[in-house]
Design an enzyme around this catalytic site. Structure first.
Site, PDB file in Angstrom:
ATOM      1  N   ALA A   1       8.021 -35.629 -11.107  1.00 54.84           N
ATOM      2  CA  ALA A   1       8.326 -35.708 -12.535  1.00 54.84           C
ATOM      3  C   ALA A   1       8.311 -37.180 -12.908  1.00 54.84           C
ATOM      4  CB  ALA A   1       9.690 -35.084 -12.837  1.00 54.84           C
TER       5      ALA A   1
ATOM      6  N   THR B   1       9.259 -40.171   0.524  1.00 54.14           N
ATOM      7  CA  THR B   1       8.999 -38.866   1.128  1.00 54.14           C
ATOM      8  C   THR B   1       7.693 -38.288   0.605  1.00 54.14           C
ATOM      9  OG1 THR B   1      11.333 -38.385   1.497  1.00 54.14           O
ATOM     10  CG2 THR B   1       9.859 -36.498   1.299  1.00 54.14           C
TER      11      THR B   1
ATOM     12  N   THR C   1      17.125 -39.826  -1.113  1.00 50.01           N
ATOM     13  CA  THR C   1      17.434 -39.025  -2.306  1.00 50.01           C
ATOM     14  C   THR C   1      18.701 -38.214  -2.083  1.00 50.01           C
ATOM     15  OG1 THR C   1      15.111 -38.887  -2.960  1.00 50.01           O
ATOM     16  CG2 THR C   1      16.584 -37.187  -3.812  1.00 50.01           C
TER      17      THR C   1
ATOM     18  N   GLU D   1       0.821  -1.207   0.000  1.00 51.23           N
ATOM     19  CA  GLU D   1       0.000   0.000   0.000  1.00 51.23           C
ATOM     20  C   GLU D   1       0.857   1.261   0.000  1.00 51.23           C
ATOM     21  OE1 GLU D   1      -2.213  -2.942   2.798  1.00 51.23           O
ATOM     22  OE2 GLU D   1      -0.187  -2.631   2.016  1.00 51.23           O
TER      23      GLU D   1
ATOM     24  N   ARG E   1      11.205 -23.388  -7.796  1.00 52.01           N
ATOM     25  CA  ARG E   1      12.079 -23.342  -6.627  1.00 52.01           C
ATOM     26  C   ARG E   1      12.310 -21.905  -6.174  1.00 52.01           C
ATOM     27  NH1 ARG E   1      17.147 -27.421  -8.049  1.00 52.01           N
ATOM     28  NH2 ARG E   1      16.001 -29.418  -7.904  1.00 52.01           N
TER      29      ARG E   1
ATOM     30  N   GLY F   1      12.242 -38.191  -2.697  1.00 52.82           N
ATOM     31  CA  GLY F   1      11.684 -39.207  -3.577  1.00 52.82           C
ATOM     32  C   GLY F   1      10.342 -39.793  -3.200  1.00 52.82           C
TER      33      GLY F   1
ATOM     34  N   GLU G   1      10.391 -32.168  -3.177  1.00 55.83           N
ATOM     35  CA  GLU G   1      10.774 -32.807  -4.440  1.00 55.83           C
ATOM     36  C   GLU G   1      10.962 -34.319  -4.333  1.00 55.83           C
ATOM     37  OE1 GLU G   1      13.387 -31.289  -7.267  1.00 55.83           O
ATOM     38  OE2 GLU G   1      13.026 -29.182  -6.837  1.00 55.83           O
TER      39      GLU G   1
END
Length: 332
Positions: A158, A259, A200, A56, A188, A256, A254
């Site tokens: 992915a 996770t 990972t 603002e 990211r 693996g 991300e």
């Protein structure tokens, strides 16, 4: 949403502008503000690095005297508390004397909640509040932290067309193409922290940085899901421990596979971003481990419907990117 389509359009524009403040505005939320006079933009602002000046203040300074009698569109209720770092935005707006202020989301911070709006009403300014979807989406990290005491979590996967993240040999570089990988780096750059599992981390030694020209300094804080300490990174022992990641509003996970499954099983994923490459692997590493769906199977499958809502879809070279938002009820 506001009943006036023009108000909805300007609020959506303010929400898009707010994205410029993320994540550099931390610890403050990234807010967007527009000053509009006679349907013409005369001032704009977003939260600056380190949280000040607020959106603002920037927009009103740009608008100058043209703010008098204008309409101010702001994604988050103007703050009502004074700070050593700057004045309360509700006071700044009252001094500028616009005719109207349209607020996208009321502020859950008890120092402001409702008080910013009331202060503006007391100054004779017309106020319209709206549960604006675009404003809420632009403030997702701030709102999730305020409402649930943890960061907003985006899980990125992915995969191949058949849902694999690696070949049977364990090879995973690269499933997606160069354009999709650049897009990941842009995501990211919008996060406060990035997390991978200990497996990972040990197997791939990922850099977890941002490798886009001009954005190299935007690398997020690195977090590893692991029971043991790891030099140079923050470690947490369980997904629920993300609540203790101080200063983190947006967490990018991300993987693996285990996770990713752990975060989904704990229902801590707010947004799923899926990159899908037009390849078939067959017999490779599945994108997800067990996420703990209830049994028997027919009930489990039925219960999974309606939990995810498609929010965006794009073509990135030969790869497809889809974003899904977790559809939560008021009790979740």
């Amino acid at each position: 949403m506001p009943t006036d389509p023009s108000d909805a359009r300007w609020l959506a524009a303010a929400a898009r502008l707010a994205a410029r403040g993320r994540p550099l505005s931390r610890p403050n939320p990234a807010v967007g503000c527009l000053v509009v006079a006679h349907d013409r933009l005369v001032g704009r602002g977003w939260t600056q690095p380190g949280g000040r000046p607020h959106a603002e203040a920037v927009a009103l300074a740009q608008a100058g005297d043209t703010a008098r009698g204008a309409t101010v569109y702001v994604t988050l209720e103007p703050c009502a508390h004074r700070s050593d770092r700057g004045p309360a935005c509700a006071d700044l707006i009252a001094e500028a004397a616009p005719a109207r202020v349209v607020v996208g989301v009321t502020d859950p911070d008890p120092r402001t909640s409702g008080q910013g709006i009331e202060r503006l009403r007391a100054a004779g300014i017309a106020i319209e509040t709206a549960d604006c979807a675009a404003s809420r989406a632009s403030l997702a990290g701030y709102l999730v932290r305020a409402e649930h005491g943890r960061p907003h979590v985006t899980l990125k996967l992915a995969t191949s067309l058949d849902g694999c993240i690696a070949a049977v040999t364990g090879e995973s570089r690269w499933i997606t193409g160069e354009i999709a990988r650049a897009h990941v780096h842009s995501r990211r750059a919008r996060a406060d922290a990035i997390l991978v599992g200990g497996g990972t981390w040990r197997a791939d030694a990922p850099r977890l940085d941002v490798r886009l020209a001009g954005l190299e300094a935007r690398g997020p804080r690195r977090v590893v899901l692991s029971h043991g300490a790891i030099n140079g990174v923050t470690t947490i022992a369980a997904p629920a421990a993300i609540a203790g990641l101080e200063g983190v509003q947006y967490l990018y996970v991300e993987g693996g596979a285990q996770t990713a499954a752990a975060f989904l099983a704990a229902d801590l994923v707010d947004r799923l971003e899926l990159y899908r490459a037009p390849i078939l692997i067959g017999g490779g590493t599945a994108a997800l481990g067990d996420i703990g769906l209830p049994t028997p199977a027919p009930v489990a499958l039925a219960d999974t419907h309606g939990r995810w809502r498609l929010a965006d879809r794009r073509q990135l070279g030969s790869d497809t990117w889809e974003a899904y938002e977790r559809a939560r009820t008021g009790s979740e």
